[in-house]
Design an enzyme around this catalytic site. Structure first.
Site: not given
Ligand code: UT7
Length: 334
Positions: A114, A255, A286
Site C-alpha cells: 500500500c 492511505h 482500500n
Molecule cells: O492497506 C494495508 C493496511 N491494512 C490495514 O490497515 C487494515 C487494518 N485493519 C483493519 O482495518 C481492521 O482490523 C479490520 C477492518 C480488518 C477488522 O476490524 P477489527 O475491528 O480489527 O475487527 P476484528 O478483526 O477484531 O474482528 C472483530 C469481530 C470478530 O468476531 P469475534 O471473533 O469477535 O466473534 C470477527 O470475526 O468481527 C468479526 N468480523 C466480521 N463480522 C461481520 C470480521 N469481519 C467481519 C465482517 N462482518 N466482514
C-alpha cells in the site's frame, strides 16, 4: 545544486462496476452496519471483463500526461507500483509503456504494497533531483479483486480496484513541488499481510490453490496497531526534515484503509478540519498502492487546493512498509 522535482499532472482511473455492502451481504456472513462502523467503506469498484492492472494504469497515465501538457514520447522512465501485476513477468511497466506510446521510456515494476505510490514518488524525485531524467511517470495500479478471497469476510469487504498516476518533472510548469519524502520498512512483520502462494517459496500447485494460498491473508487487528503509529512518525519525520510545522499543513491525504485509522491520524492534526483530510474510502475502499494517488488526483481536480498550500501524503501497508511525502502547491496543473 539539486534540481527540484514537481508533480506537473495527475490522473486516476476507477472501473465502473460497483460492489456495494449489500452485495457483500449476499456473499458472506456480514452486514452493511458492521462494514460501515468498523471500516467506513460503503462500496468499492471492481474491474470488469477485459480490465487489468495494465489497462487501468494506462488510463490513469494518459490522464496524468494530458494534464501535464506533455507528449507520451517525452516520458523518460515509468515506475509502476503494484502488488497485482498482469504477469510476474514481463513487467506491467512495459505493457503500459506500449499502451500509451511512451516509446522513449524505460520502465520497471516495484512493489511496496500500500506504500507503493510513495515509494515510487520517492524514486522519481531522486531521478529528477540527480538530473538523470526530465519526466518520470509514476503509476500505481491494482486489481485487488484478482487476489481477494470472496469467501473471507475479514478481507473481502475491504479491497477495491483502481489506478493512479502522476508525472514527476524538472520542467518549469505549475504543479506540486516535492519538498520532502520519508520511507520506512520492517520485515520482521512480513507475515501480517501476505499473499503466500505464487512466488518461489510456494509456487502454484493444486495444493496451493486448494489451500487458497493465492489470496490476500491479513491479521487485520495487528496491522491496525502498527498503521497509526508508523504513519504518525513518518509524517512527523517528513515535515521535521524541512522545518515545517503541523500547523502549516493544509491537507492530509492518507492511505484509505480504514476510517478509524484515518480518524486516529486526524487527532494528530487537530487544527485540520475534517474536510481537509481527503477521503475516498467510502466509495472506493482500500485500493492498496493506488489509494493515495487516487485521492490526490481527485483532490487536485476538485480545484480547491490553493497556491502555496502544503499537502501531506501518508501511507502504510504490507512489508511492513510506510511513508510520507510533503508537497507544496505551485499553481494549478493543466
Ligand atoms: O492497506 C494495508 C493496511 N491494512 C490495514 O490497515 C487494515 C487494518 N485493519 C483493519 O482495518 C481492521 O482490523 C479490520 C477492518 C480488518 C477488522 O476490524 P477489527 O475491528 O480489527 O475487527 P476484528 O478483526 O477484531 O474482528 C472483530 C469481530 C470478530 O468476531 P469475534 O471473533 O469477535 O466473534 C470477527 O470475526 O468481527 C468479526 N468480523 C466480521 N463480522 C461481520 C470480521 N469481519 C467481519 C465482517 N462482518 N466482514
Amino acid at each position: 545544486m539539486m534540481r527540484k522535482a514537481k508533480i506537473i499532472g495527475t490522473g486516476s482511473y476507477l472501473p465502473e462496476r460497483v460492489l456495494t455492502n449489500s452485495d457483500l451481504e449476499k456473499m458472506v456472513e456480514t452486514s452493511n452496519e458492521w462494514i460501515v462502523t468498523r471500516t467506513g467503506i460503503e462500496e468499492r469498484r471492481v474491474a470488469g471483463e477485459g480490465e487489468f492492472t495494465s489497462t487501468m494504469g494506462a488510463e490513469a497515465a494518459k490522464r496524468a500526461i494530458e494534464l501535464a501538457g506533455i507528449l507520451p514520447e517525452e516520458i523518460d522512465y515509468i515506475l509502476v507500483a503494484t502488488l497485482t501485476p498482469d504477469y510476474i513477468f514481463p513487467s506491467t511497466a512495459c505493457l503500459i509503456q506500449h499502451a500509451i506510446g511512451a516509446k522513449n521510456a524505460a520502465g520497471v515494476d516495484m512493489q511496496a504494497a500500500c506504500t507503493g505510490y510513495l515509494y515510487a514518488l520517492s524514486m522519481a524525485n531522486a531521478f529528477i533531483q540527480a538530473g538523470i531524467y526530465k519526466n518520470v511517470l509514476v503509476i500505481a495500479a491494482e486489481k485487488l479483486s484478482s487476489i481477494t478471497d470472496y469467501t473471507d469476510r475479514s478481507t473481502c469487504i475491504l479491497f477495491g480496484d483502481g489506478a493512479a498516476a502522476c508525472v514527476v518533472s524538472s520542467l518549469d510548469k505549475p504543479g506540486l513541488s516535492i519538498e520532502s519524502v520519508r520511507l520506512g520498512a520492517d520485515g520482521e512483520h512480513s507475515q501480517l499481510i501476505i499473499q503466500p502462494g505464487g512466488g518461489s517459496r510456494c509456487p502454484a500447485s493444486i495444493a496451493s490453490v486448494e489451500q487458497k494460498q493465492h489470496y490476500i491473508k491479513m491479521s487485520g487487528n495487528e496491522v491496525f496497531k502498527h498503521a497509526v503509529r508508523r504513519m504518525e512518525s513518518a509524517c512527523k519525520e517528513c515535515i521535521d526534515a524541512v522545518g515545517v510545522s503541523e500547523q502549516e499543513i493544509s491537507w492530509l491525504v492518507p492511505h484509505q484503509a480504514n476510517l478509524r485509522i484515518i480518524d486516529a491520524m486526524a487527532k494528530r492534526f487537530e487544527h485540520l478540519s475534517s474536510d481537509r483530510i481527503y477521503k475516498t474510502l467510502h466509495k472506493y475502499g482500500n485500493t492498496s498502492a493506488s489509494s493515495v494517488g487516487i485521492a490526490l488526483d481527485e483532490l487536485l481536480r476538485s480545484k480547491i487546493v490553493g497556491t502555496g498550500e502544503k499537502l501531506l501524503l501518508t501511507a502504510f501497508g504490507g512489508g511492513l512498509t510506510w511513508g510520507a511525502a510533503l508537497l507544496k502547491s505551485e499553481g494549478v496543473t493543466g
